[in-house]
Design a protein around this motif. Structure first.
Motif, mmCIF file in Angstrom:
data_model
loop_
_atom_site.group_PDB
_atom_site.id
_atom_site.type_symbol
_atom_site.label_atom_id
_atom_site.label_comp_id
_atom_site.label_asym_id
_atom_site.label_seq_id
_atom_site.Cartn_x
_atom_site.Cartn_y
_atom_site.Cartn_z
ATOM 1 N N UNK A 89 0.840 -1.211 0.000
ATOM 2 C CA UNK A 89 0.000 0.000 0.000
ATOM 3 C C UNK A 89 0.864 1.245 0.000
ATOM 4 N N UNK A 90 1.875 1.251 0.860
ATOM 5 C CA UNK A 90 2.749 2.419 0.943
ATOM 6 C C UNK A 90 3.490 2.669 -0.364
ATOM 7 N N UNK A 91 3.958 1.584 -0.983
ATOM 8 C CA UNK A 91 4.707 1.739 -2.234
ATOM 9 C C UNK A 91 3.802 2.347 -3.303
ATOM 10 N N UNK A 92 2.570 1.852 -3.373
ATOM 11 C CA UNK A 92 1.630 2.398 -4.365
ATOM 12 C C UNK A 92 1.387 3.878 -4.102
ATOM 13 N N UNK A 93 1.180 4.212 -2.834
ATOM 14 C CA UNK A 93 0.926 5.609 -2.478
ATOM 15 C C UNK A 93 2.120 6.482 -2.872
ATOM 16 N N UNK A 94 3.344 5.983 -2.594
ATOM 17 C CA UNK A 94 4.541 6.759 -2.950
ATOM 18 C C UNK A 94 4.643 6.964 -4.452
ATOM 19 N N UNK A 95 4.200 5.977 -5.215
ATOM 20 C CA UNK A 95 4.261 6.088 -6.673
ATOM 21 C C UNK A 95 3.086 6.916 -7.199
ATOM 22 N N UNK A 96 2.177 7.286 -6.322
ATOM 23 C CA UNK A 96 1.000 8.059 -6.737
ATOM 24 C C UNK A 96 0.029 7.214 -7.553
ATOM 25 N N UNK A 97 -0.051 5.917 -7.251
ATOM 26 C CA UNK A 97 -0.888 5.002 -8.036
ATOM 27 C C UNK A 97 -1.874 4.268 -7.135
ATOM 28 N N UNK A 98 -2.837 3.599 -7.774
ATOM 29 C CA UNK A 98 -3.729 2.704 -7.037
ATOM 30 C C UNK A 98 -3.627 1.323 -7.676
ATOM 31 N N UNK A 99 -4.220 0.317 -7.036
ATOM 32 C CA UNK A 99 -4.069 -1.060 -7.536
ATOM 33 C C UNK A 99 -4.523 -1.212 -8.987
ATOM 34 N N UNK A 100 -5.503 -0.419 -9.413
ATOM 35 C CA UNK A 100 -5.998 -0.574 -10.783
ATOM 36 C C UNK A 100 -4.981 -0.116 -11.823
ATOM 37 N N UNK A 101 -3.967 0.676 -11.406
ATOM 38 C CA UNK A 101 -2.930 1.113 -12.346
ATOM 39 C C UNK A 101 -1.911 0.022 -12.639
ATOM 40 N N UNK A 102 -1.914 -1.034 -11.836
ATOM 41 C CA UNK A 102 -0.886 -2.070 -11.986
ATOM 42 C C UNK A 102 -1.319 -3.085 -13.049
ATOM 43 N N UNK A 103 -0.477 -3.242 -14.090
ATOM 44 C CA UNK A 103 -0.809 -4.161 -15.182
ATOM 45 C C UNK A 103 -0.433 -5.601 -14.867
ATOM 46 N N UNK A 104 0.711 -5.816 -14.194
ATOM 47 C CA UNK A 104 1.088 -7.190 -13.821
ATOM 48 C C UNK A 104 1.779 -7.198 -12.478
ATOM 49 N N UNK A 105 1.667 -8.350 -11.831
ATOM 50 C CA UNK A 105 2.347 -8.550 -10.554
ATOM 51 C C UNK A 105 3.269 -9.748 -10.721
ATOM 52 N N UNK A 106 4.554 -9.556 -10.371
ATOM 53 C CA UNK A 106 5.530 -10.633 -10.510
ATOM 54 C C UNK A 106 5.927 -11.116 -9.114
ATOM 55 N N UNK A 107 5.887 -12.437 -8.926
ATOM 56 C CA UNK A 107 6.234 -13.023 -7.625
ATOM 57 C C UNK A 107 7.681 -13.520 -7.637
ATOM 58 N N UNK A 108 8.447 -13.102 -6.651
ATOM 59 C CA UNK A 108 9.864 -13.458 -6.551
ATOM 60 C C UNK A 108 10.171 -13.931 -5.130
ATOM 61 N N UNK A 109 11.139 -14.851 -5.006
ATOM 62 C CA UNK A 109 11.586 -15.282 -3.678
ATOM 63 C C UNK A 109 10.903 -16.562 -3.244
ATOM 64 N N UNK A 110 11.677 -17.445 -2.621
ATOM 65 C CA UNK A 110 11.193 -18.764 -2.227
ATOM 66 C C UNK A 110 9.939 -18.704 -1.368
ATOM 67 N N UNK A 111 9.817 -17.649 -0.541
ATOM 68 C CA UNK A 111 8.691 -17.611 0.398
ATOM 69 C C UNK A 111 7.357 -17.277 -0.263
#
Ligand code: ADP
Ligand code: MG
Length: 617
Positions: A322-344
């Motif tokens: 949430x904080x990262x989106x706010x810092x970028x001045x964006x909301x979840x609908x602005x995100x085109x893709x989500x990439x998952x990284x890391x074993x966890x």
């Protein structure tokens, strides 16, 4: 300038055509390459597994064991077993002092701004040297598996790494005998692995969620014209899968009724519990229950209990998103893709929570431990000029930097940076009352400026007289698309400013550039060794300067014996400077520092007492 770089990528330097991609992780490291079928592939050396735990065990002789074998020593030999060295890379003691309890090995407390060192037995290791040991292991595995020498690499770093951490990563590569063609952000590499950003026409905004063993990062990237721009990063550098393991152990222990004191007596049990907890966690990523026991302690757990234990941690990561989106001045609908990284991110609760938050399916078809290395291999392939369909932006063929104390080259714009580009760093004075600062600009890959090419120099005049270390001088390099470098120096406290223009590519032929590059690789080892000794000497000189100043100003606070002992240690340090090895000099600095530290505290106490006296209470 652009032409030179493309020649380098495809031309005569290409004696061996393999450039590997390396994910130098906090918990695990791995190496990948582009296979003959043109697909990125992680390297698995003769069944040793793909992941190399980023752990080093150093025995009394200073011999190093790296990876899985070193991991076995983590519990029984903590003082000699170095983990999480990435957290120390490019850091000063001040940066990490609050986390010191986290490390079971000795971190040298210099109480100043210089880079941290690790002390094992009587030897000092810089995080650069330790990281180089991990990189050497990866290089050896790649060479063994591919049956060819591997001398060039792309190495990834977290998006939030600063200049000094990036430079340290570069130096580690160099020390391991690798020519580091580029340092790439981990989220950028992960996106490339999913093919995101490979089409120059594409414009996208993506979120990369990376939950590893001990760290969590979320990065929001904007991709345009083949350029990856980091819009925002957020995270927690002390949150990861290790916390999940710990939560499980705590659960088992509290259920067993054993006291912590009872458990403390069994080191082997702690290690066994740790391994069992990690196994349970991994098992629960694809099953609903886990059964097991360690020395009579019941180690069963079911999925919903596990999820209850880790829910707060997962919520914490979502808050960061949430904080990262706010810092970028964006909301979840602005995100085109989500990439998952890391074993966890294999833990279903993690994956589902992220998908829920963004309201979208996540990219998780690739192995999350491997995606960063796979993307680094793709980036390496692009740099090698093997992907003609991808536009490679103009790059600088040689690094640009300034001279720092001891005749060292401090790189400001690394080679292979895209142009136009802008970069800067902050410097300070070395002597009390220094009012002028000479800024010498160099080009080249060697660690000592005497081996590089001088482009020009100028003087920043009129710095107000201040104690050494107080002025803040920003040096900014701006390299425009025509390859013209503008160097600007500004003292921030006073605003004093000076600027010059330089043409770096002027008068250099392709062959000369190539020679400079080849020299840098063939001299890498001696260069780094020399740099380390010069850094130790500079640190020693600064220590002598500080102690000398202290004795002049506050000498009366020392007893006769203390004064004599201090002068004796000063003399020893002085004597070690011209001929001593790096370790000898650092040991002398350490001794003098340890001995004189209480004196500084005494001065503070007196200053406070005097201040109190002056005030009527
Ligand atoms: P880093 O980037 O910090 O080096 P990794 O991406 O390699 O770390 O992640 C390591 C973490 O992933 C460890 O905590 C490990 O236990 C965890 N992990 C690996 N496989 C699984 C799995 N199947 N389910 C849950 N966690 C896993
Ligand atoms: Mg990682």
């Amino acid at each position: 300038m652009a032409k030179i770089s493309i020649n380098l990528a495809t031309g005569s330097l290409q004696k061996e055509d393999i450039i590997v991609g390396i994910d130098l992780g906090t918990t695990n490291s791995l190496v990948a390459f582009i296979n003959p079928e043109k697909h990125p592939q992680v390297i698995n050396d003769a069944g040793k597994g793909v992941l190399v735990p980023s752990i080093i065990n150093l025995n009394k002789n200073g011999d190093a064991i790296v990876g899985t074998d070193a991991k076995e020593h983590l519990i029984e030999d903590p003082e000699h077993t170095i983990f999480s060295v990435k957290r120390l890379l490019g850091r000063s003691y001040k940066d990490i002092e609050h986390y010191q309890n986290f490390f079971s090995y000795k971190i040298v407390d210099d109480d100043n701004d210089t880079l941290v060192k690790v002390k094992v037995e009587d030897k000092f290791y810089s995080p650069i040297e330790l990281s180089a040991m991990i990189l050497k292991e990866l290089k050896a595995r790649a060479e063994h598996a591919l049956k060819t020498p591997v001398n060039r690499a792309v190495i990834t770093v977290p998006a939030y790494f600063n200049d000094s951490q990036r430079q340290a990563t570069r130096d580690a590569g160099k020390l391991a005998g690798l020519d580091v063609l580029r340092i790439v952000n981990e989220p950028t590499a992960a996106s490339l692995a999913y093919g995101i950003g490979l089409n120059p026409e594409e414009e996208k905004t993506i979120a990369v969620y990376d939950l590893g063993g001990g760290t969590f990062d979320i990065s929001i990237l904007r991709i345009q014209n083949g350029i990856f721009e980091v819009l925002a990063t957020n995270g927690d550098t002390f949150l990861g899968g290790d916390d999940f393991d710990r939560a499980i152990i705590e659960f088992w222990i509290s259920r067993s009724g054993l006291t912590n004191d009872e458990l403390k007596q069994y080191k082997e049990i702690r290690q066994a519990l740790r391994l069992k907890a990690e196994a349970a966690k991994k098992h629960l990523s694809s099953h609903s229950t886990f059964e097991g026991e360690v020395q009579g302690i019941d180690c069963s757990i079911d999925k919903s209990t596990f999820e209850g234990l880790i829910q707060p941690k997962v919520n914490h990561t979502i808050a960061s998103c949430k904080n990262a989106l706010a810092d970028a001045g964006l909301t979840v609908t602005d995100i085109d893709s989500i990439v998952m990284v890391g074993g966890s991110t294999r833990t279903p609760l993690v994956k589902n929570s992220v998908a829920n938050f963004f309201g979208k399916e996540v990219n998780d078809t690739l192995n999350p431990d491997e995606v960063v290395a796979l993307g680094a291999a793709i980036q390496a392939d692009i740099l090698a000029g093997n992907r003609k369909d991808i536009l490679l932006l103009d790059v600088t063929p040689l690094s640009l930097g300034v001279e720092t104390m001891g005749g060292l080259m401090d790189v400001i714009i690394p080679r292979n940076s895209k142009v136009p580009t802008k970069a800067g760093r902050q410097y300070t004075t070395a002597i009390d009352g220094q009012v002028n600062m000479k800024i010498s600009v160099f080009q080249g890959e060697r660690d000592l400026i005497k081996d590089n090419r001088k482009l020009g120099e100028f003087e920043l005049k009129g710095i107000p007289a201040m104690p050494a270390g107080f002025p803040k001088v920003d040096i900014n390099f701006l390299l425009n698309a025509d390859g013209i470098l503008t160097v600007q120096a500004i003292e921030l406290r006073s605003g004093v400013k000076q600027e010059v223009e330089i043409k770096p590519s002027y008068g250099l032929t392709d062959a000369e550039v190539e020679k400079m590059l080849l020299d840098s690789v063939s001299h890498a080892k001696e260069d780094v060794a020399q740099r380390m000794i010069i850094e130790a000497r500079t640190e020693g000189e600064q220590m002598l300067y500080t102690v000398d100043r202290f004795i002049k100003n506050n000498g009366q606070l020392l007893s006769h014996d203390e004064r004599a002992k201090t002068l004796e240690l000063v003399e020893e340090l002085k004597n070690s400077l011209p001929t001593g090895t790096k370790d000898e000099i650092l040991a002398k600095i350490d001794e003098l520092n340890e001995y004189t530290r209480p004196f500084a505290e005494r001065v503070m106490d007196i200053a406070i007492a005097t201040a109190m006296k002056g005030k009527a209470i």
